[in-house]
Design a protein around this motif. Structure first.
Motif, short mmCIF file in Angstrom:
data_model
loop_
_atom_site.label_atom_id
_atom_site.label_comp_id
_atom_site.label_asym_id
_atom_site.label_seq_id
_atom_site.Cartn_x
_atom_site.Cartn_y
_atom_site.Cartn_z
N SER A 2 0.84 -1.20 0.00
CA SER A 2 0.00 0.00 0.00
C SER A 2 0.88 1.25 0.00
O SER A 2 2.06 1.20 0.31
CB SER A 2 -0.84 -0.01 1.27
OG SER A 2 0.02 0.14 2.39
N PRO A 3 0.27 2.41 -0.32
CA PRO A 3 1.01 3.67 -0.25
C PRO A 3 1.65 3.91 1.12
O PRO A 3 2.78 4.38 1.21
CB PRO A 3 -0.06 4.72 -0.55
CG PRO A 3 -1.08 4.02 -1.37
CD PRO A 3 -1.08 2.60 -0.87
N GLU A 4 0.93 3.54 2.20
CA GLU A 4 1.47 3.77 3.55
C GLU A 4 2.72 2.93 3.76
O GLU A 4 3.74 3.41 4.26
CB GLU A 4 0.44 3.40 4.63
CG GLU A 4 -0.78 4.30 4.69
CD GLU A 4 -1.76 4.07 3.55
OE1 GLU A 4 -1.75 2.97 2.94
OE2 GLU A 4 -2.54 5.00 3.23
N ALA A 5 2.64 1.65 3.38
CA ALA A 5 3.79 0.77 3.57
C ALA A 5 4.96 1.26 2.71
O ALA A 5 6.12 1.24 3.15
CB ALA A 5 3.42 -0.67 3.19
N LEU A 6 4.67 1.71 1.51
CA LEU A 6 5.72 2.23 0.62
C LEU A 6 6.35 3.47 1.23
O LEU A 6 7.58 3.60 1.29
CB LEU A 6 5.12 2.53 -0.75
CG LEU A 6 6.00 3.25 -1.76
CD1 LEU A 6 7.25 2.42 -2.10
CD2 LEU A 6 5.23 3.56 -3.05
N LYS A 51 1.68 3.99 -10.06
CA LYS A 51 2.02 5.42 -10.03
C LYS A 51 1.10 6.17 -9.08
O LYS A 51 1.55 7.04 -8.32
CB LYS A 51 1.93 5.99 -11.46
CG LYS A 51 2.11 7.51 -11.55
CD LYS A 51 3.49 7.94 -11.07
CE LYS A 51 3.81 9.40 -11.41
NZ LYS A 51 2.98 10.38 -10.76
N ARG A 52 -0.17 5.81 -9.09
CA ARG A 52 -1.10 6.47 -8.17
C ARG A 52 -0.70 6.21 -6.71
O ARG A 52 -0.76 7.09 -5.87
CB ARG A 52 -2.53 5.96 -8.44
CG ARG A 52 -3.58 7.00 -8.11
CD ARG A 52 -4.94 6.57 -8.60
NE ARG A 52 -5.48 5.48 -7.80
CZ ARG A 52 -6.36 4.59 -8.27
NH1 ARG A 52 -6.75 4.65 -9.53
NH2 ARG A 52 -6.82 3.64 -7.49
N ASN A 53 -0.26 4.97 -6.44
CA ASN A 53 0.19 4.66 -5.09
C ASN A 53 1.42 5.49 -4.71
O ASN A 53 1.57 5.92 -3.57
CB ASN A 53 0.53 3.18 -4.96
CG ASN A 53 -0.71 2.31 -4.98
OD1 ASN A 53 -1.82 2.81 -4.92
ND2 ASN A 53 -0.51 0.99 -5.07
N VAL A 54 2.32 5.67 -5.68
CA VAL A 54 3.51 6.48 -5.39
C VAL A 54 3.09 7.91 -5.08
O VAL A 54 3.62 8.54 -4.15
CB VAL A 54 4.52 6.44 -6.56
CG1 VAL A 54 5.64 7.45 -6.36
CG2 VAL A 54 5.08 5.04 -6.73
N ASP A 55 2.14 8.44 -5.84
CA ASP A 55 1.67 9.81 -5.56
C ASP A 55 1.13 9.90 -4.13
O ASP A 55 1.41 10.86 -3.42
CB ASP A 55 0.57 10.21 -6.57
CG ASP A 55 1.13 10.36 -7.98
OD1 ASP A 55 2.36 10.54 -8.12
OD2 ASP A 55 0.35 10.30 -8.94
N SER A 60 0.77 -4.01 8.19
CA SER A 60 1.03 -3.34 6.92
C SER A 60 1.39 -4.34 5.82
O SER A 60 1.26 -4.03 4.65
CB SER A 60 2.15 -2.31 7.07
OG SER A 60 3.36 -2.95 7.40
N THR A 61 1.82 -5.52 6.18
CA THR A 61 2.21 -6.48 5.14
C THR A 61 1.12 -7.53 4.90
O THR A 61 1.32 -8.47 4.14
CB THR A 61 3.52 -7.19 5.50
OG1 THR A 61 3.31 -7.96 6.68
CG2 THR A 61 4.64 -6.20 5.73
N LEU A 62 -0.02 -7.35 5.56
CA LEU A 62 -1.12 -8.30 5.41
C LEU A 62 -1.75 -8.17 4.01
O LEU A 62 -2.06 -7.08 3.55
CB LEU A 62 -2.17 -7.99 6.48
CG LEU A 62 -3.41 -8.87 6.56
CD1 LEU A 62 -3.02 -10.30 6.92
CD2 LEU A 62 -4.37 -8.33 7.61
N ALA A 63 -1.96 -9.32 3.35
CA ALA A 63 -2.45 -9.27 1.97
C ALA A 63 -3.93 -8.91 1.86
O ALA A 63 -4.32 -8.07 1.09
CB ALA A 63 -2.16 -10.58 1.26
N GLU A 64 -4.78 -9.58 2.66
CA GLU A 64 -6.22 -9.34 2.54
C GLU A 64 -6.86 -9.10 3.91
O GLU A 64 -7.33 -10.03 4.56
CB GLU A 64 -6.91 -10.56 1.90
CG GLU A 64 -6.59 -10.76 0.45
CD GLU A 64 -7.26 -12.01 -0.09
OE1 GLU A 64 -8.49 -11.98 -0.28
OE2 GLU A 64 -6.55 -13.01 -0.28
#
Ligand code: ATP
Ligand code: MG
Length: 603
Positions: A123-127, A155-159, A586-590
């Motif tokens: 996710s964006p937070e984890a990134l 790219k949207r997640n990076v933003d 944060s690393t949970l898949a679902e």
């Protein structure tokens, strides 16, 4: 080309407090990219280095020879330099499984920058957390990724991550799908536009063996992810040598690790190990069971894969769909198969061996960790007698030690906490920005030893069986039991696809056994089945292993690398009902699976 300079020193490591430090080949010089690319140009420049299989089976595959790889890596290196990246800088890669991921890693290595690959499913937070933790000013991403027919908005997640990571200054975007994405002209640029303007030749920097090569955050099964730092010389040696010997590499073969480059398996056995050996490595953009459960075997046939390396979780999910998805494919090219990531249940091992490999291919069950850089305990095919569920013997130079709770070594046959008694070249050097945490985490539980966090049994033949994480050991009426054993018994039952076992507080026994069970397609979750399973485990292992609670679960909480997160299941079994109290997820898949498990708690 940067030539390797042979070191005069080897192991200068110490695990002791006061004198602590890991160092190998300190006066050697080399460049990892030159060793994985340039070194092969003369002898195998026209051989495929990377074969890329796209997510969509209707699309053509792509091949890159070593000569083409050289050009691609050089261009990428120039683009990075042009963006101001230099030696020692951290570069975050947030990419799908496309060849550019490998080009970018090797380009970083070429100019002495440190890559930090973040799995594209995060996710964006984890990134953002991973960008900030290592003060990375630049992210390499793609417009979008594709996995199993679905689009991942990278790219949207990076933003979104950029809003949380103020240090991020530059974003380079690889056009993967051609999808329309927002571009900030002050910060973002398309890779292809930059690459068109640079030279296809870029000299490799001479690096010291102890210079960092990459950092990689651990998958987070047990807690907050750590940025594990790997070295240049020791790591490359370990990745190259374990690849060569554990996979019995032969020239001209096609090796496929189905992991993502976002995990250490992808680093060591998609990129560095195969390429350092001049091999051909297959990169697969998709998932093993899309569009059908035959996909993984179709890819094997399409590219005549000789060696397949995958994880127990993938095997169990394919197994539950039935054998016909396997047997309708040929698999004649397969010669050897490997597994990594979790203890493999003997049932899954046999299925892999008999149904997939038709009894013809040896299976290497390789035990290792992000922190170890490469294989530590593994059979050597042809040389080691195989046992379903055993990682068998330590690799050359590895000294495993089983210790009891007081740190006293268990001799001969027995069980204990798995430690490694002395350093090996591929060992992680530190945790990024927190050397003290590195020392505290791994070297203080049993002073003078590297503690792996895993439990292990050594049998009368000296073979090692990983019993699971030590935190997952349950103590029932004074009997210590690895969760892996109970899970394997459950999976052996014909109705069961997957099982996860944890302990919970029990008034009489101290700890009781709580089992989460996922059934095979078409099986019904009835009380009769529940009782049958309890009986089954009693007869398979013994009354001591009788499950106190069985909860049928449509799915299990897993990390994005596919490992069962038992610490979350433990909390739920203990009666924790608030998702907020479950710790770092944060690393949970679902996440929806966790809510469902809480809703349907069995007690
Ligand atoms: P974290 O360290 O963040 O909790 P993680 O331990 O899952 O995450 P990895 O380094 O990817 O991160 O996984 C290493 C662990 O995976 C090992 O310590 C072990 O528990 C398990 N493992 C890996 N390979 C095997 C194997 N062949 N047999 C049994 N267990 C394995
Ligand atoms: Mg770990």
């Amino acid at each position: 080309m940067c030539r390797n300079q042979t070191p005069t020193r080897a192991d200068e490591s110490s695990f002791a407090e006061g004198d602590f430090g890991i160092s190998w080949f300190s006066d050697g010089m080399l460049n990892v990219s030159a060793n994985c690319v340039d070194r092969h140009l003369e002898t195998r420049g026209d051989q495929a280095a990377i074969i890329w299989e796209p997510d969509d089976p209707e699309e053509p595959a792509r091949r890159f020879t070593y000569r083409q790889l050289h050009e691609e890596v050089c261009r990428f290196a120039h683009v990075l330099k042009g963006a101001g990246v230099g030696r020692g800088d951290r570069v975050t890669l947030y990419l799908p499984m496309i060849p550019e991921a490998a080009f970018a890693m090797l380009a970083c290595a070429r100019i002495g920058a440190i890559h930090s690959v973040v799995f594209g499913g995060f996710s964006p937070e984890a990134l953002a957390g991973r960008i900030s933790d290592c003060d990375s000013r630049i992210v390499i991403t793609a417009d979008e990724g594709r996995r199993g027919g679905r689009i991942v908005p990278l790219k949207r997640n990076v933003d979104a991550a950029a809003a949380l990571a103020p240090g991020l200054e530059r974003v380079i975007v690889v056009r993967a799908t051609g999808g329309d994405v927002a571009m900030d002209p002050a910060r973002d640029a398309y890779y292809d536009e930059l690459a068109a303007e640079v030279s296809a030749d870029c000299p490799a920097e001479a690096m010291a063996a102890e210079d960092p090569l990459f950092l990689l955050y651990t998958s987070g099964s047990t807690g907050k992810p750590k940025g594990v730092l790997h070295s240049t010389g020791g790591y490359l040696l370990w990745a190259a040598m374990t690849f060569d010997l554990a996979f019995d590499h032969r020239p001209g073969e096609v090796f496929w690790s189905s992991a993502d480059v976002g995990w250490v398996t992808g680093h060591s056995y998609i990129v560095y190990g195969p390429l350092a050996n001049g091999g051909t490595t297959l990169m697969f953009e998709g998932v093993p069971n899309w569009p059908t459960p035959s996909r993984i075997w179709e890819v094997v046939d399409r590219h005549r894969v000789t060696t397949l390396y995958t994880a127990p979780t993938a095997l169990r999910s394919l197994m539950k769909e039935g054998d016909e998805h396997v047997t309708r494919t040929s698999r004649a090219s397969l010669r050897l198969m490997g597994t990594v990531g979790e203890p493999i249940n003997p049932e899954a091992w046999r299925w892999y061996h008999e149904v997939v490999g038709e009894g013809r291919c040896p299976i290497v069950d390789t035990w290792w960790q992000t922190e170890t850089g490469g294989h530590m305990i593994t059979p050597l095919p042809g040389a080691t007698d195989l046992k379903p569920g055993a990682a068998t013997k330590p690799f050359f130079g590895v000294e495993p030690l089983l210790v009891d709770g007081n740190g006293v070594a268990v001799e001969g046959e027995g069980e204990g906490n798995l430690c490694i008694a002395r350093s090996w070249p591929g060992q992680a050097r530190t945790v990024w920005g927190d050397h003290e945490r590195f020392f505290q985490t791994y070297f203080t539980t049993y002073p003078g030893l590297y503690f792996t966090g895993d439990g292990c049994r050594r049998d009368a033949d000296g073979d090692y069986w990983i019993t699971g994480r030590v935190d997952d050991v349950i103590n029932v009426s004074g009997h210590r039991m690895g969760t892996a054993e109970v899970e394997s018994a459950l999976v052996l039952h014909e109705a069961v696809a997957e099982a996860a076992v944890v302990g919970f507080p029990h008034d009489i026994k101290g700890q009781g056994i709580y089992a989460y069970v996922t059934l095979n397609s078409g099986e019904e979750a009835t009380d009769e089945l529940r009782q049958a399973l309890v009986k089954w485990v009693r007869s398979e292992i013994g009354p001591i292993a009788t499950p106190d609670v069985i909860q049928f679960a449509p799915g299990l909480p897993k990390t994005r690398s596919g490992k069962i997160m038992r610490r979350i299941l433990r909390k739920i079994a203990e009666g924790e009902v608030s998702p907020q109290a479950l710790g770092d997820i944060s690393t949970l898949a679902e996440p929806a699976i966790v809510e469902e498990l809480i809703r349907n708690r069995a007690r």
